[in-house]
Design an enzyme around this catalytic site. Structure first.
Site, PDB file in Angstrom:
ATOM      1  N   ASN A  32       0.832  -1.214   0.000  1.00 33.63           N
ATOM      2  CA  ASN A  32       0.000   0.000   0.000  1.00 33.63           C
ATOM      3  C   ASN A  32       0.863   1.259   0.000  1.00 33.63           C
ATOM      4  OD1 ASN A  32       1.001   0.138   2.584  1.00 33.63           O
ATOM      5  ND2 ASN A  32      -0.981   0.206   3.619  1.00 33.63           N
ATOM      6  N   ASP A  58      -4.147  -3.106   0.467  1.00 33.83           N
ATOM      7  CA  ASP A  58      -3.852  -3.103   1.891  1.00 33.83           C
ATOM      8  C   ASP A  58      -4.194  -4.492   2.432  1.00 33.83           C
ATOM      9  OD1 ASP A  58      -4.341  -2.630   4.821  1.00 33.83           O
ATOM     10  OD2 ASP A  58      -3.834  -0.589   4.220  1.00 33.83           O
ATOM     11  N   SER A 124      10.702 -11.460  14.389  1.00 37.21           N
ATOM     12  CA  SER A 124      11.842 -10.643  14.785  1.00 37.21           C
ATOM     13  C   SER A 124      12.496 -11.214  16.035  1.00 37.21           C
ATOM     14  CB  SER A 124      11.325  -9.238  15.084  1.00 37.21           C
ATOM     15  OG  SER A 124      12.283  -8.491  15.775  1.00 37.21           O
ATOM     16  N   TYR A 149       5.299  -2.820  19.178  1.00 37.93           N
ATOM     17  CA  TYR A 149       5.734  -3.430  17.908  1.00 37.93           C
ATOM     18  C   TYR A 149       6.156  -4.886  18.147  1.00 37.93           C
ATOM     19  CZ  TYR A 149       9.025  -4.945  14.342  1.00 37.93           C
ATOM     20  OH  TYR A 149       9.696  -5.709  13.420  1.00 37.93           O
ATOM     21  N   LYS A 153       4.531  -8.844  16.993  1.00 44.91           N
ATOM     22  CA  LYS A 153       5.218 -10.012  16.409  1.00 44.91           C
ATOM     23  C   LYS A 153       4.965 -11.261  17.262  1.00 44.91           C
ATOM     24  CE  LYS A 153       7.107  -7.885  12.927  1.00 44.91           C
ATOM     25  NZ  LYS A 153       6.566  -8.111  11.579  1.00 44.91           N
ATOM     26  N   ASN A 199      16.839   3.469  13.269  1.00 44.92           N
ATOM     27  CA  ASN A 199      17.828   2.397  13.350  1.00 44.92           C
ATOM     28  C   ASN A 199      19.241   2.926  13.163  1.00 44.92           C
ATOM     29  OD1 ASN A 199      15.253   0.753  11.839  1.00 44.92           O
ATOM     30  ND2 ASN A 199      16.102  -0.039  13.740  1.00 44.92           N
ATOM     31  N   ARG A 292      18.516   4.072  25.442  1.00 45.82           N
ATOM     32  CA  ARG A 292      17.180   4.215  24.858  1.00 45.82           C
ATOM     33  C   ARG A 292      16.262   3.217  25.560  1.00 45.82           C
ATOM     34  NH1 ARG A 292      16.778   3.118  18.447  1.00 45.82           N
ATOM     35  NH2 ARG A 292      17.240   1.002  19.154  1.00 45.82           N
ATOM     36  N   ASP A 295      15.713  -0.957  25.075  1.00 48.08           N
ATOM     37  CA  ASP A 295      16.854  -1.643  24.461  1.00 48.08           C
ATOM     38  C   ASP A 295      17.431  -2.706  25.398  1.00 48.08           C
ATOM     39  OD1 ASP A 295      16.812  -0.303  22.098  1.00 48.08           O
ATOM     40  OD2 ASP A 295      18.610   0.907  22.462  1.00 48.08           O
TER      41      ASP A 295
HETATM   42  P1  NAD Z   1       9.470  -1.730   5.321  1.00 44.77           P
HETATM   43  O1  NAD Z   1       8.646  -0.737   6.037  1.00 44.77           O
HETATM   44  O2  NAD Z   1      10.558  -1.233   4.430  1.00 44.77           O
HETATM   45  O3  NAD Z   1       8.528  -2.705   4.459  1.00 44.77           O
HETATM   46  C1  NAD Z   1       7.225  -3.026   4.844  1.00 44.77           C
HETATM   47  C2  NAD Z   1       6.312  -2.790   3.635  1.00 44.77           C
HETATM   48  O4  NAD Z   1       4.969  -3.133   4.006  1.00 44.77           O
HETATM   49  C3  NAD Z   1       6.305  -1.342   3.169  1.00 44.77           C
HETATM   50  O5  NAD Z   1       6.508  -1.294   1.762  1.00 44.77           O
HETATM   51  C4  NAD Z   1       4.896  -0.842   3.532  1.00 44.77           C
HETATM   52  O6  NAD Z   1       4.424   0.127   2.617  1.00 44.77           O
HETATM   53  C5  NAD Z   1       4.090  -2.140   3.488  1.00 44.77           C
HETATM   54  N1  NAD Z   1       2.900  -2.140   4.344  1.00 44.77           N
HETATM   55  C6  NAD Z   1       2.798  -1.781   5.657  1.00 44.77           C
HETATM   56  N2  NAD Z   1       1.532  -1.959   6.077  1.00 44.77           N
HETATM   57  C7  NAD Z   1       0.829  -2.444   5.018  1.00 44.77           C
HETATM   58  C8  NAD Z   1      -0.532  -2.809   4.826  1.00 44.77           C
HETATM   59  N3  NAD Z   1      -1.423  -2.693   5.817  1.00 44.77           N
HETATM   60  N4  NAD Z   1      -0.902  -3.284   3.628  1.00 44.77           N
HETATM   61  C9  NAD Z   1      -0.016  -3.381   2.600  1.00 44.77           C
HETATM   62  N5  NAD Z   1       1.270  -3.030   2.723  1.00 44.77           N
HETATM   63  C10 NAD Z   1       1.686  -2.565   3.919  1.00 44.77           C
HETATM   64  O7  NAD Z   1      10.057  -2.735   6.417  1.00 44.77           O
HETATM   65  P2  NAD Z   1      11.176  -3.877   6.293  1.00 44.77           P
HETATM   66  O8  NAD Z   1      12.369  -3.441   7.044  1.00 44.77           O
HETATM   67  O9  NAD Z   1      11.312  -4.313   4.893  1.00 44.77           O
HETATM   68  O10 NAD Z   1      10.479  -5.011   7.164  1.00 44.77           O
HETATM   69  C11 NAD Z   1       9.674  -6.032   6.577  1.00 44.77           C
HETATM   70  C12 NAD Z   1       9.092  -6.894   7.677  1.00 44.77           C
HETATM   71  O11 NAD Z   1      10.163  -7.443   8.449  1.00 44.77           O
HETATM   72  C13 NAD Z   1       8.199  -6.152   8.658  1.00 44.77           C
HETATM   73  O12 NAD Z   1       7.127  -6.989   9.032  1.00 44.77           O
HETATM   74  C14 NAD Z   1       9.117  -5.912   9.842  1.00 44.77           C
HETATM   75  O13 NAD Z   1       8.400  -5.784  11.039  1.00 44.77           O
HETATM   76  C15 NAD Z   1       9.963  -7.168   9.826  1.00 44.77           C
HETATM   77  N6  NAD Z   1      11.254  -6.978  10.498  1.00 44.77           N
HETATM   78  C16 NAD Z   1      12.086  -5.965  10.101  1.00 44.77           C
HETATM   79  C17 NAD Z   1      13.303  -5.763  10.755  1.00 44.77           C
HETATM   80  C18 NAD Z   1      14.210  -4.625  10.385  1.00 44.77           C
HETATM   81  O14 NAD Z   1      15.069  -4.283  11.185  1.00 44.77           O
HETATM   82  N7  NAD Z   1      14.084  -4.032   9.202  1.00 44.77           N
HETATM   83  C19 NAD Z   1      13.682  -6.631  11.802  1.00 44.77           C
HETATM   84  C20 NAD Z   1      12.824  -7.673  12.161  1.00 44.77           C
HETATM   85  C21 NAD Z   1      11.609  -7.847  11.487  1.00 44.77           C
HETATM   86  N1  UFG Z   2      21.520   2.846  18.389  1.00 43.86           N
HETATM   87  C1  UFG Z   2      22.209   3.984  18.729  1.00 43.86           C
HETATM   88  N2  UFG Z   2      21.864   5.152  18.131  1.00 43.86           N
HETATM   89  C2  UFG Z   2      20.858   5.254  17.207  1.00 43.86           C
HETATM   90  C3  UFG Z   2      20.161   4.062  16.868  1.00 43.86           C
HETATM   91  C4  UFG Z   2      20.511   2.877  17.485  1.00 43.86           C
HETATM   92  O1  UFG Z   2      23.112   3.955  19.562  1.00 43.86           O
HETATM   93  O2  UFG Z   2      20.580   6.354  16.705  1.00 43.86           O
HETATM   94  C5  UFG Z   2      21.929   1.570  19.017  1.00 43.86           C
HETATM   95  C6  UFG Z   2      20.813   0.909  19.823  1.00 43.86           C
HETATM   96  O3  UFG Z   2      20.792   1.403  21.130  1.00 43.86           O
HETATM   97  C7  UFG Z   2      21.194  -0.569  19.703  1.00 43.86           C
HETATM   98  C8  UFG Z   2      21.846  -0.668  18.319  1.00 43.86           C
HETATM   99  O4  UFG Z   2      22.244   0.659  17.984  1.00 43.86           O
HETATM  100  O5  UFG Z   2      22.171  -0.886  20.663  1.00 43.86           O
HETATM  101  C9  UFG Z   2      20.890  -1.182  17.246  1.00 43.86           C
HETATM  102  O6  UFG Z   2      19.698  -0.399  17.251  1.00 43.86           O
HETATM  103  P1  UFG Z   2      18.616  -0.451  16.079  1.00 43.86           P
HETATM  104  O7  UFG Z   2      17.570   0.558  16.395  1.00 43.86           O
HETATM  105  O8  UFG Z   2      19.289  -0.356  14.757  1.00 43.86           O
HETATM  106  O9  UFG Z   2      18.045  -1.939  16.178  1.00 43.86           O
HETATM  107  P2  UFG Z   2      17.352  -2.701  17.395  1.00 43.86           P
HETATM  108  O10 UFG Z   2      18.265  -3.805  17.791  1.00 43.86           O
HETATM  109  O11 UFG Z   2      16.895  -1.779  18.437  1.00 43.86           O
HETATM  110  O12 UFG Z   2      16.040  -3.263  16.690  1.00 43.86           O
HETATM  111  C10 UFG Z   2      16.044  -3.799  15.370  1.00 43.86           C
HETATM  112  C11 UFG Z   2      14.743  -3.471  14.661  1.00 43.86           C
HETATM  113  C12 UFG Z   2      13.604  -4.190  15.310  1.00 43.86           C
HETATM  114  C13 UFG Z   2      13.885  -5.641  15.422  1.00 43.86           C
HETATM  115  C14 UFG Z   2      15.196  -5.889  16.121  1.00 43.86           C
HETATM  116  C15 UFG Z   2      15.538  -7.343  16.081  1.00 43.86           C
HETATM  117  O13 UFG Z   2      14.497  -2.078  14.701  1.00 43.86           O
HETATM  118  O14 UFG Z   2      12.467  -4.036  14.480  1.00 43.86           O
HETATM  119  O15 UFG Z   2      16.227  -5.173  15.442  1.00 43.86           O
HETATM  120  O16 UFG Z   2      16.672  -7.583  16.844  1.00 43.86           O
HETATM  121  F1  UFG Z   2      12.899  -6.248  16.104  1.00 43.86           F
END
Ligand code: NAD
Ligand code: UFG
Length: 336
Positions: A32, A58, A124, A149, A153, A199, A292, A295
């Site tokens: 979407n 969606d 995750s 969040y 999951k 991130n 943060r 964390d």
């Molecule tokens: P992203 O936001 O880049 O991709 C998610 C996509 O889903 C986006 O294109 C968004 O437009 C679409 N979307 C969201 N809600 C929707 C809806 N209701 N209908 C249709 N489309 C929708 O995120 P990503 O980093 O590619 O993550 C993908 C998946 O992996 C997510 O479920 C996220 O929670 C999970 N995940 C991501 C991370 C990370 O650090 N990136 C870590 C663990 C799990």
């Molecule tokens: N961090 C900083 N400064 C920033 C951002 C992050 O110091 O501006 C630190 C955080 O405190 C952490 C590390 O960098 O120690 C990684 O942080 P991220 O925010 O990149 O990632 P997280 O581990 O908090 O979480 C990520 C995704 C979640 C996912 C998780 C899985 O955001 O969606 O990894 O381990 F669930």
């Protein structure tokens, strides 16, 4: 085989679609564009040299989903679509439960009614909560999540477990990702966050390119070698390849299986800054800031199960992850 990829225009989804197309799968992307842009689709075509069907839809739109299943042959679904910003989820919990949990329930209902019972779900490492010691294994108790969040999951994993318990014709693979960074080697797609990144890696690349002034390192008093948080960073292309193994597993039979997708290596925030500076030749301005909330100190995987059962293993090291993140940022200073 035809795979419906929800959230396929997003960061991990777009990298996975490239791998799927290049391996000869038929791909149907559903998105979407809540957190992605149509340009991502052009880039997927350009990199893969192949095509796919796109449906702007969606996952909460039951009629839209029914139409997609009626008009396309779908053998399995890879379900990425969801909201993923931890801090936003604390401000807007209802939106997160509605989109992630409600959307997944609607998607699974549409799948069941269309007779499609194979799904790979993006979970995750956050479901391990704060009570389990690293390296984290799939048989450790999930729960104790520290933000809405993460709780979405955890709930979705439980819902999918119940779906399988009620009907064991389903084939469900739950993938617990660790910290995806990096980008496709072409530099044409990568992580493109809206607004100020949450991130670590996108924050670092935006400081390096001059878009942001200074990285806040959240906490330097953790019980880790240098006091900063330790994570298991994984190249997004390795993660994408893990989905091909997972979808093959889902297609090959029935069952519910859980796999960590990580590297087993933990790097601190300062390690990542150093590796990035080396890979990019850029200095990253940073300062220490308070921890943060939510964390954990240390989070890294034991990926043995994925290696043993899926034959998957991460190949790229932290240098390559940093090089590719920087290549993407440099080529796309304003994102897509
Ligand atoms: P992203 O936001 O880049 O991709 C998610 C996509 O889903 C986006 O294109 C968004 O437009 C679409 N979307 C969201 N809600 C929707 C809806 N209701 N209908 C249709 N489309 C929708 O995120 P990503 O980093 O590619 O993550 C993908 C998946 O992996 C997510 O479920 C996220 O929670 C999970 N995940 C991501 C991370 C990370 O650090 N990136 C870590 C663990 C799990
Ligand atoms: N961090 C900083 N400064 C920033 C951002 C992050 O110091 O501006 C630190 C955080 O405190 C952490 C590390 O960098 O120690 C990684 O942080 P991220 O925010 O990149 O990632 P997280 O581990 O908090 O979480 C990520 C995704 C979640 C996912 C998780 C899985 O955001 O969606 O990894 O381990 F669930």
């Amino acid at each position: 085989m035809a795979i419906l990829v929800t959230g396929g225009a997003g960061y991990i989804g777009s990298h996975t679609c490239i791998e799927l197309i290049q391996k000869g799968y038929e791909v149907i992307i559903l998105d979407n564009f809540y957190n992605s842009k149509p340009e991502a689709l052009n880039r997927i075509r350009k990199i893969s040299g192949g095509d796919f069907t796109f449906c702007e839809c969606d996952i909460r739109d039951r009629a839209g989903l029914d139409k997609i299943f009626a008009e396309n042959k779908v053998d399995a679904v890879i379900h990425f679509a969801g909201l993923k910003a931890v801090s936003e989820s604390c401000r807007k919990p209802l939106e997160y439960y509605e989109n992630n949990v409600g959307g997944t329930v609607t998607l699974c209902e549409a799948m069941r009614d269309a007779g499609v019972k194979k799904i790979v779900f993006s979970s995750s490492a956050t479901v391990y909560g704060s009570n389990n010691p690293s390296p984290l294994r799939e048989d450790m108790p999930a729960g104790g999540t520290t933000n809405p969040y993460g709780t979405t999951k955890f709930y979705i994993e439980n819902i999918l477990k119940d779906v399988y318990a009620a009907d064991n014709e389903w084939s469900i693979v739950l993938l617990r990702y660790f910290n995806p960074i990096g980008a496709h080697e072409s530099g044409l797609i990568g992580e493109d966050p809206n607004g100020i990144p949450n991130n670590l890696m996108p924050y670092i690349t935006q400081v390096a390119i001059g878009k942001l002034d200074c990285l806040n390192v959240f906490g330097n008093d953790y019980p880790t070698p240098d006091g900063t948080g330790v994570r298991d960073y994984i190249h997004v292309v390795d993660l994408a390849k893990g989905h091909l193994c997972a979808v093959d597993k889902a297609l090959s039979g029935t069952g519910l299986n859980i796999y960590n997708l990580g590297t087993s290596k933990g790097y601190s925030v300062l390690d990542v800054i150093k590796a990035f500076e080396k890979a990019s030749g850029k200095k990253v301005n940073y300062r220490f800031a308070p921890r943060r909330s939510g964390d954990v100190a240390v989070c890294y995987s034991d990926p043995t199960k994925a290696k043993k059962e899926l034959g998957w293993e991460a190949a790229f090291d932290i240098e390559q992850m940093c090089r590719d993140s920087w290549n993407w940022q440099e080529k796309n200073p304003k994102g897509l």
